[in-house]
Design a protein around this motif. Structure first.
Motif, mmCIF file in Angstrom:
data_model
loop_
_atom_site.group_PDB
_atom_site.id
_atom_site.type_symbol
_atom_site.label_atom_id
_atom_site.label_comp_id
_atom_site.label_asym_id
_atom_site.label_seq_id
_atom_site.Cartn_x
_atom_site.Cartn_y
_atom_site.Cartn_z
ATOM 1 N N PRO A 80 0.811 -1.235 0.000
ATOM 2 C CA PRO A 80 0.000 0.000 0.000
ATOM 3 C C PRO A 80 0.839 1.277 0.000
ATOM 4 N N GLN A 81 2.081 1.212 0.510
ATOM 5 C CA GLN A 81 2.964 2.381 0.529
ATOM 6 C C GLN A 81 3.883 2.428 -0.686
ATOM 7 N N MET A 82 3.741 1.453 -1.598
ATOM 8 C CA MET A 82 4.585 1.405 -2.795
ATOM 9 C C MET A 82 3.683 1.309 -4.024
ATOM 10 N N PRO A 83 2.973 2.384 -4.350
ATOM 11 C CA PRO A 83 1.987 2.318 -5.439
ATOM 12 C C PRO A 83 2.572 2.086 -6.818
ATOM 13 N N PHE A 84 3.878 2.217 -6.964
ATOM 14 C CA PHE A 84 4.499 1.963 -8.261
ATOM 15 C C PHE A 84 4.642 0.470 -8.538
ATOM 16 N N VAL A 85 4.408 -0.387 -7.518
ATOM 17 C CA VAL A 85 4.447 -1.844 -7.689
ATOM 18 C C VAL A 85 3.013 -2.345 -7.836
ATOM 19 N N LEU A 86 2.741 -3.045 -8.925
ATOM 20 C CA LEU A 86 1.400 -3.560 -9.185
ATOM 21 C C LEU A 86 1.366 -5.073 -9.040
ATOM 22 N N ARG A 87 0.354 -5.562 -8.317
ATOM 23 C CA ARG A 87 0.091 -7.007 -8.316
ATOM 24 C C ARG A 87 -1.023 -7.248 -9.345
ATOM 25 N N PRO A 88 -1.260 -8.500 -9.763
ATOM 26 C CA PRO A 88 -2.309 -8.744 -10.756
ATOM 27 C C PRO A 88 -3.667 -8.204 -10.299
ATOM 28 N N PHE A 89 -4.353 -7.522 -11.209
ATOM 29 C CA PHE A 89 -5.614 -6.878 -10.834
ATOM 30 C C PHE A 89 -6.734 -7.886 -10.621
ATOM 31 N N ASN A 90 -6.613 -9.101 -11.199
ATOM 32 C CA ASN A 90 -7.689 -10.081 -11.104
ATOM 33 C C ASN A 90 -7.515 -11.051 -9.941
ATOM 34 N N LEU A 91 -6.772 -10.621 -8.907
ATOM 35 C CA LEU A 91 -6.745 -11.336 -7.638
ATOM 36 C C LEU A 91 -7.913 -10.846 -6.781
ATOM 37 N N PRO A 92 -8.241 -11.548 -5.693
ATOM 38 C CA PRO A 92 -9.348 -11.104 -4.838
ATOM 39 C C PRO A 92 -9.194 -9.652 -4.413
ATOM 40 N N GLU A 93 -10.304 -8.930 -4.300
ATOM 41 C CA GLU A 93 -10.271 -7.498 -4.029
ATOM 42 C C GLU A 93 -9.616 -7.156 -2.699
ATOM 43 N N HIS A 94 -9.558 -8.102 -1.771
ATOM 44 C CA HIS A 94 -8.948 -7.837 -0.478
ATOM 45 C C HIS A 94 -7.443 -8.096 -0.483
ATOM 46 N N SER A 95 -6.877 -8.492 -1.624
ATOM 47 C CA SER A 95 -5.432 -8.697 -1.720
ATOM 48 C C SER A 95 -4.712 -7.370 -1.515
ATOM 49 N N SER A 96 -3.506 -7.457 -0.965
ATOM 50 C CA SER A 96 -2.717 -6.251 -0.727
ATOM 51 C C SER A 96 -2.337 -5.574 -2.032
ATOM 52 N N ILE A 116 -1.962 -8.315 -15.185
ATOM 53 C CA ILE A 116 -2.942 -9.390 -15.345
ATOM 54 C C ILE A 116 -2.261 -10.732 -15.092
ATOM 55 N N LEU A 117 -2.976 -11.650 -14.442
ATOM 56 C CA LEU A 117 -2.473 -13.007 -14.213
ATOM 57 C C LEU A 117 -3.393 -14.002 -14.900
ATOM 58 N N GLY A 118 -2.789 -14.928 -15.647
ATOM 59 C CA GLY A 118 -3.574 -15.938 -16.349
ATOM 60 C C GLY A 118 -4.066 -17.042 -15.426
ATOM 61 N N ARG A 119 -4.902 -17.902 -15.981
ATOM 62 C CA ARG A 119 -5.475 -19.018 -15.216
ATOM 63 C C ARG A 119 -5.089 -20.379 -15.790
ATOM 64 N N VAL A 120 -4.552 -20.392 -17.011
ATOM 65 C CA VAL A 120 -4.191 -21.648 -17.662
ATOM 66 C C VAL A 120 -2.746 -21.992 -17.329
ATOM 67 N N GLY A 121 -2.476 -23.261 -17.075
ATOM 68 C CA GLY A 121 -1.118 -23.677 -16.755
ATOM 69 C C GLY A 121 -0.856 -23.655 -15.257
ATOM 70 N N HIS A 122 0.426 -23.708 -14.898
ATOM 71 C CA HIS A 122 0.818 -23.782 -13.491
ATOM 72 C C HIS A 122 1.006 -22.376 -12.914
ATOM 73 N N HIS A 123 0.227 -22.040 -11.911
ATOM 74 C CA HIS A 123 0.357 -20.750 -11.239
ATOM 75 C C HIS A 123 0.250 -20.954 -9.724
ATOM 76 N N ARG A 124 1.003 -20.157 -8.970
ATOM 77 C CA ARG A 124 0.985 -20.261 -7.517
ATOM 78 C C ARG A 124 -0.245 -19.596 -6.906
ATOM 79 N N LEU A 125 -0.858 -18.680 -7.635
ATOM 80 C CA LEU A 125 -2.035 -17.960 -7.153
ATOM 81 C C LEU A 125 -3.217 -18.264 -8.060
ATOM 82 N N LEU A 126 -4.387 -18.379 -7.465
ATOM 83 C CA LEU A 126 -5.603 -18.614 -8.235
ATOM 84 C C LEU A 126 -6.269 -17.276 -8.518
ATOM 85 N N ALA A 127 -6.289 -16.896 -9.768
ATOM 86 C CA ALA A 127 -6.847 -15.603 -10.169
ATOM 87 C C ALA A 127 -8.253 -15.780 -10.734
ATOM 88 N N ASP A 128 -9.010 -14.699 -10.696
ATOM 89 C CA ASP A 128 -10.325 -14.695 -11.320
ATOM 90 C C ASP A 128 -10.168 -14.561 -12.841
#
Length: 297
Positions: A80-96, A116-128
């Motif tokens: 939250p204090q580093m707005p220049f770093v983006l995490r995938p937008f399609n993670l749960p809305e409560h994600s940091s 954006i994070l994909g859903r096909v293949g091997h991923h450590r996070l489950l995205a919408d």
């Protein structure tokens, strides 16, 4: 507007390569905005708070990352204090953190960057589902600016290519990431102008309200696209890691903690130029190799 994209920064070798070349990149390409994927910059995976701040001080305007973005606790706590770093937008809305943001380029235009994070293949996070969520997000962003860039991290080339056809003409830039292996399919794409109800335009235009002007505007506007921009770090490696350990892992079936390597360190990236309406004029793959004697290891 000119954008320089630095492909997936991997390990110490990748961070070092950026440090040694960032001044030359600024001089040679004169970018109005520099974006880097740094999801693998710290250790064997993830991005630490210190590395994020270090890359920012070098002159990186925005940092994206894929499914490793939450791997380092110190970054997660400080997103939250580093707005220049983006995490995938399609993670749960409560994600940091945030998944997209508006930036002001040095040329003065407002640029929207989406991770954006994909859903096909091997991923450590489950995205919408990124396809349905992009349909919802894009109209909001388009009301703010025509300059829209997305970094799509996925291990599946088909998923990234499908997204490119789905959003062709609506995004300024769609860069694929996630495999660490550069593809040679960079191109300028546009939407097909087909209001018959059977063409590709119905994928992202409401056919009940679309006009010929709207469709043809998207047809004429170009999107710069590549399936994967590659990585920054060791070129003679397996995703930036020492081949010997990966060979043992595949031969035995036993996990080996990845070891960093410094063989043929290089920067892979993209030089992208946009017109005044947010359409892409050009996209060029860049590879900057470091002299062997220059590497510290």
């Amino acid at each position: 507007m000119r954008i320089f994209y630095i492909a997936e920064i991997t390990g110490k070798a990748g961070v070092w390569a950026v440090k040694k070349n960032i001044a030359e990149i600024k001089r040679r390409y004169q970018p109005d905005f520099i974006i880097a994927n740094a999801g693998m910059a710290t250790g064997a995976g993830g991005l630490g708070k210190q590395h994020a701040g270090y890359l920012r001080k070098m002159g990186i305007d925005c940092i994206t990352g894929g499914d490793c973005i939450f791997q380092k606790k110190d970054l997660v706590e400080n997103l939250p204090q580093m707005p220049f770093v983006l995490r995938p937008f399609n993670l749960p809305e409560h994600s940091s953190g945030a998944g997209y943001r508006y930036f002001t380029a040095r040329s003065g235009e407002k640029l929207a960057v989406i991770s954006i994070l994909g859903r096909v293949g091997h991923h450590r996070l489950l995205a919408d589902n990124p396809f349905t969520l992009m349909q919802t997000l894009l109209p909001k962003i388009e009301r703010e600016t025509p300059f829209i860039m997305a970094d799509f991290s996925s291990t599946a080339t088909a998923e990234k290519q499908t997204m490119a056809f789905f959003l062709a003409g609506r995004l300024s830039v769609l860069v694929g990431s996630g495999t660490g292996a550069a593809t040679a399919d960079e191109r300028l794409m546009s939407a097909e102008c087909d209001l018959s109800g059977a063409g590709s335009a119905d994928a992202h235009i409401d056919m009940q309200t679309a006009t010929v002007e709207t469709c043809c505007e998207q047809q004429s506007r170009k999107t710069a696209y590549i399936t994967d921009a590659g990585r920054t770090g060791s070129f003679d490696s397996v995703g930036g890691h020492a081949p010997s350990g990966k060979i043992r892992e595949y031969r035995t079936g036993l996990f080996e903690y990845p070891q960093e390597t410094w063989q043929r360190v290089c920067i892979q990236g993209l030089d992208i130029e946009l017109d005044g309406a947010g359409g892409a004029l050009s996209i060029e793959r860049i590879r900057i190799e470091m002299p062997v004697a220059a590497a510290p290891c």
